[in-house]
Design an enzyme around this catalytic site. Structure first.
Site, short mmCIF file in Angstrom:
data_model
loop_
_atom_site.label_atom_id
_atom_site.label_comp_id
_atom_site.label_asym_id
_atom_site.label_seq_id
_atom_site.Cartn_x
_atom_site.Cartn_y
_atom_site.Cartn_z
N TYR A 23 0.77 -1.11 -0.02
CA TYR A 23 -0.14 0.10 -0.01
C TYR A 23 0.79 1.35 0.01
CZ TYR A 23 0.78 0.98 4.98
OH TYR A 23 1.30 1.34 6.34
N LYS A 28 6.36 -1.88 1.88
CA LYS A 28 5.14 -1.20 2.60
C LYS A 28 4.19 -2.23 2.40
CE LYS A 28 3.13 3.22 3.29
NZ LYS A 28 3.39 3.40 4.48
N GLU A 87 11.42 2.16 14.76
CA GLU A 87 10.76 3.29 14.28
C GLU A 87 9.19 3.30 14.93
OE1 GLU A 87 9.59 2.98 9.88
OE2 GLU A 87 9.62 0.78 10.50
N LEU A 127 10.85 1.29 7.49
CA LEU A 127 10.02 1.73 6.18
C LEU A 127 11.15 3.00 5.74
CD1 LEU A 127 7.68 1.29 4.25
CD2 LEU A 127 6.77 3.40 5.44
#
Ligand code: PDD
Length: 304
Positions: free
Chosen positions: A33, A149, A182, A207
Site C-alpha cells: 500500500y 510497505k 521506528e 520503512l
C-alpha cells in the site's frame, strides 16, 4: 455525498465497495500500500511514493495493475469524484483473487487495486504540532522486511494500540538490541545530547519513509548535523528533543517517552524550525494553480 472508493476499475460508495473473500490481501496480507497526501489537488512527493510502490511490488513479485500515468489519473479522478483537493489517499494493491494456497497462484491472477480518499485537515495537524504528542516504547514484533510497505501490519497495529491504551499518540518500537526502530506508523527522530539529529540508517528493519527524506533535506539546508546511528531507548529519554515524521503526521514533536519528559516537555526549537521549513515545502503545493489535479502537475522529487 457518500464517500466513493475505487475498486478494480469501478467507483462505488464505501458501503458497496468490497474485495473478494478470496482476495490474497484478506487471507495472507499478500499486498502492498501507499498513503499519499494531496494539497490543493497536487500530490506531495508523488514520484517518491510511486517509486516506493514499484519497489514494494517488485519485492513481492506482484505485477503493477497499470502504468504510473494511468494510476495517477485514477488517483486524480477519485479525488475529483469525492470533491476533495486536500486529502490523504490510500492505495492498496494485492496479488489478486485465487483459491487459498500459500504459494503464488498459477496462473497469476490480475492484481487487485483499491483506493480510498479522505479530507486532510491541515489546521488539526498544526494544532497537534503545537502541542506535541506523548510516545510509549513497545517491543518491535514485526517481520524482517519492514522496508516493504506491506499490508501485513499486525505488529504495527499492536504497537499503536499499546500507545492508545496509555493515552499516547505513537508507539516507538524497540529491537532486540534495545534500539528504537521506528513508530507504528511514522519514523522516529531525536536531537541527541550533542545536538545532532539522530536517525536509524535505512535497512530492512524500517520503512524508507518519504517524509524522513524531506526532513533530512531540511536538516542539511539548516546545517543541522545528521548522525545516521540508531538510538537506544535511554538515549531517546535523555534527548534534547524528539519528533515523529510521516505523510499524514508531517513532523510532530514528541514531548514525553514512557511518561518521562523529553527536554522541557514542550516542542523544542530545532523541531519547531524543521516543522516550519516542512510547511514551506507543503505551502509550495498550495501556491500552485488550483486547477483540477493532473499527473503532469504533480511535484517531482528526484529519486534518491
Ligand atoms: N505510515 N514508518 C512506518 C512503519 C509507517 O507506517 C510510515 C507511514 C512511516 C512514514 O512514512 P512516510 O513518510 O512515507 O509516510 C514510517 C502511513 C502514513 C500509514 O500507514 O498510514
Amino acid at each position: 455525498m457518500p464517500h466513493l472508493a475505487y475498486v478494480n476499475g469501478h467507483y462505488a460508495p464505501h458501503q458497496m465497495a468490497s474485495l473478494s473473500i478470496e482476495d490474497r490481501a484478506t487471507q495472507f496480507s499478500d499486498g502492498v500500500y501507499e498513503v499519499c497526501l494531496y494539497l490543493n489537488g497536487h500530490g506531495v512527493d508523488f514520484t517518491a511514493h510511486m517509486d516506493r510502490l514499484d519497489r514494494s511490488l517488485a519485492a513481492l513479485s506482484i505485477p503493477a495493475p497499470m502504468g504510473r500515468r494511468a494510476l495517477a489519473l485514477v488517483m486524480d479522478r477519485l479525488l475529483i469524484r469525492n470533491r476533495l483537493r486536500t486529502a490523504s489517499l490510500y492505495l492498496q494493491i494485492s496479488r489478486g483473487v485465487a483459491p487459498r494456497d500459500h504459494a503464488f497462484p498459477k496462473p497469476a491472477p490480475a492484481p487487485s487495486l483499491i483506493m480510498t480518499a479522505k479530507r486532510f485537515d491541515c489546521d488539526a495537524l498544526k494544532r497537534q504540532q503545537a502541542k506535541g504528542i506523548a510516545v510509549i516504547s513497545t517491543p518491535d514484533l514485526r517481520w524482517k522486511r519492514c522496508d516493504i510497505k506491506s499490508v501485513s501490519l499486525l505488529g504495527n497495529v499492536l504497537a499503536k494500540q499499546a500507545a492508545r491504551q496509555k493515552g499516547a499518540g505513537e508507539g516507538w518500537m524497540v529491537d532486540a538490541d534495545g534500539l528504537i526502530t521506528e513508530g507504528a506508523s511514522s519514523s522516529a527522530f531525536i536531537i541527541d545530547q550533542a545536538g545532532c539529529l539522530r536517525i536509524r540508517t535505512l535497512a530492512a528493519d524500517i520503512l524508507p519513509s518519504i517524509t524522513r527524506r524531506a526532513v533530512l533535506d531540511i536538516a542539511a539546508q539548516q546545517k543541522i548535523t545528521i548522525d545516521h546511528r540508531a538510538f537506544s531507548l535511554d538515549e531517546a529519554k535523555s534527548a534534547k528533543e524528539a519528533f515523529i515524521a510521516s505523510t499524514t503526521a508531517g513532523v510532530t514533536p514528541v514531548i514525553s517517552l514512557d511518561d518521562q519528559m523529553i527536554g522541557h516537555g514542550q516542542p523544542g526549537p530545532i523541531t519547531k524550525a524543521i516543522i516550519s521549513r516542512h510547511w514551506d515545502h507543503m505551502q509550495a503545493f498550495f501556491d500552485q494553480p488550483a486547477r483540477a489535479p493532473s499527473a503532469s502537475r504533480m511535484a517531482q522529487r528526484p529519486a534518491r
